[in-house]
Design an enzyme around this catalytic site. Sequence first.
Site, PDB file in Angstrom:
ATOM      1  N   ASP A 102       0.901  -1.145   0.000  1.00 35.91           N
ATOM      2  CA  ASP A 102       0.000   0.000   0.000  1.00 35.91           C
ATOM      3  C   ASP A 102       0.941   1.196   0.000  1.00 35.91           C
ATOM      4  O   ASP A 102       1.591   1.470   1.010  1.00 35.91           O
ATOM      5  CB  ASP A 102      -0.884   0.003   1.258  1.00 35.91           C
ATOM      6  CG  ASP A 102      -1.917   1.119   1.197  1.00 35.91           C
ATOM      7  OD1 ASP A 102      -1.565   2.235   0.765  1.00 35.91           O
ATOM      8  OD2 ASP A 102      -3.070   0.877   1.586  1.00 35.91           O
ATOM      9  N   HIS A 103       1.052   1.879  -1.138  1.00 37.40           N
ATOM     10  CA  HIS A 103       2.139   2.858  -1.252  1.00 37.40           C
ATOM     11  C   HIS A 103       1.989   4.019  -0.273  1.00 37.40           C
ATOM     12  O   HIS A 103       2.965   4.706   0.018  1.00 37.40           O
ATOM     13  CB  HIS A 103       2.320   3.334  -2.694  1.00 37.40           C
ATOM     14  CG  HIS A 103       1.239   4.247  -3.168  1.00 37.40           C
ATOM     15  ND1 HIS A 103       0.034   3.796  -3.621  1.00 37.40           N
ATOM     16  CD2 HIS A 103       1.191   5.595  -3.247  1.00 37.40           C
ATOM     17  CE1 HIS A 103      -0.716   4.820  -3.949  1.00 37.40           C
ATOM     18  NE2 HIS A 103      -0.044   5.926  -3.741  1.00 37.40           N
TER      19      HIS A 103
ATOM     20  N   HIS B 206      -5.900   2.609   1.877  1.00 39.60           N
ATOM     21  CA  HIS B 206      -5.001   3.652   2.398  1.00 39.60           C
ATOM     22  C   HIS B 206      -5.464   4.235   3.746  1.00 39.60           C
ATOM     23  O   HIS B 206      -4.681   4.362   4.682  1.00 39.60           O
ATOM     24  CB  HIS B 206      -4.886   4.807   1.394  1.00 39.60           C
ATOM     25  CG  HIS B 206      -4.631   4.365  -0.007  1.00 39.60           C
ATOM     26  ND1 HIS B 206      -3.681   3.422  -0.325  1.00 39.60           N
ATOM     27  CD2 HIS B 206      -5.200   4.714  -1.182  1.00 39.60           C
ATOM     28  CE1 HIS B 206      -3.674   3.236  -1.633  1.00 39.60           C
ATOM     29  NE2 HIS B 206      -4.595   3.992  -2.168  1.00 39.60           N
TER      30      HIS B 206
END
Length: 486
Positions: A177-178, A240
């Site tokens: 999950d960047h 996110h």
Amino acid sequence: MAKELKTLVTFFGATGDLAKRLLYPSVFNLYKKGYLVNDFAIVGTSRQELTDDEYQDMVRTSISEGQDKDQVESFLKHFSYIASDVTEAEGYAGLKTKIEEESAKFNVVGNRIFYLAVAPRFFGTIAQYLKSEGLMSDEGYNRIMIEKPFGTSYETAEQLQNELTQAFDEDQVYRIDHFMGKELVMGIAPLRFGNPMLNTAWNKDYIKNVQVTLAETLGVEERAGYYDTAGALLDMIQNHTMQIIGWLAMEEPKDFSDVAIRNAKNAAFSALEIYDAKGADRYFVRGQYTASATNKDHVAYTDEPDVPKDSQTNTYIAGELHFNTPRWQGVPFYIRSGKRMEAKTTRIDVVFKAGAFKFGGQQEPQETVLSIVVSPDAHITMSLNAKEVSDDFSTQLINLGWAPTDQQKADTPAPYERLLHDAMDGNGSNFADWHGVATAWKFVDALSAAYAENKAPLYKYASDTMGPKEADELLERNGDSWVFKG
Ligand code: NAD
């Protein structure tokens, strides 16, 4: 001194947009910084037929602008390629041979990372073939990096998890999950646990509410095909937002190891209240953007190309989460995310209760706020009550602040660089754990079910605003308001 990492990374989807735009430049940065030196190899694979030279040309194009030519060339020697179709068992034999040859050539001692930069429908298939076709090494480590999304519901996520765990243990799975690789998301833990002043106050006795905002100014653009099935709830909240919440709501880990961090987050996620349809209506607001009053190019969501005219998709979600733990009893965690908002921001605002001490001035102590602005223009501020410069003991809020220097900004690793590094280093702290992902899906599925049956209204909000007024009212009835107002 950078710690040298010995590894072989196989990129599935090696010719795709993600690999070219974000992954290869990140690997090159790790090389420039000395994390990758001699003992590393990159094997690319996808359906496309390419020679090693053609693959290296492709990688050169994606990394070389403004770079040292000799350094680029010595880096590219570590890259090789083999075409394979991930859905067919036969292709894996050639890939296995390639990995073994490169592994021996670059002395990577059996350390293998499989990075799945391919469409999600292939994740489970690839994991299973890696095991059945013998691509996992007997010495060193085997790790799998998975792109998002991890399922589209709890049921599909669980099915994928079952497929993965037939081949890999949970501690070998690195779910990307960047947002977790963003500098100030990583910065939450040091602020919280590194300052007794904040750490001892990080609970219901001192915190009034916590707010997480992920606002975008963009509309749906050309992603309608995907977005209309997902909406803000699946696109931004399930992944996110919930991952950021994990850092904020977690218990104090026993130490700063990835296992302890995941356990501490899981302890909080286990206590997240899952709503039924009534709860969805009471604690959540969904919205959809209409045309802008100020920008004629910002049309209503339902007038966007490829969006059905009668779409009920949420482009905005705001809600209130509850963690039923002694730490958080009664403290609302407000979250919101939307498209076509007035301002683009990813930020966290922790609102501390006002002090009860009376000074007898015109203005008494107010609530104070710790704001962690992740992007754009990353910075941290903390407001405090202080004496107003006046004849009496009125108080005013003053702001302490920090922002990175230009040099620090330039030195900040991109999220993919950071996450690739951590996976090579065996540090799972900044990856999504199955328990958290599963809880987030259960939570979001309950909302999706209520929305599918239209058990909650879809509020309209004008583009270029901060969302429907009902989202403000959600907070107002608790005596709260959004810290960030646009
Ligand atoms: P893409 O369509 O650009 O690339 C897909 C790659 O998969 C190509 O290399 C293609 O050749 C390969 N491929 C397709 N079918 C195959 C098959 N049967 N066998 C072998 N290879 C096959 O996709 P992308 O944008 O690079 O996205 C890849 C993954 O990364 C997706 O899961 C996506 O959700 C995720 N992701 C992408 C981005 C981005 O910015 N592009 C951002 C976040 C997450």
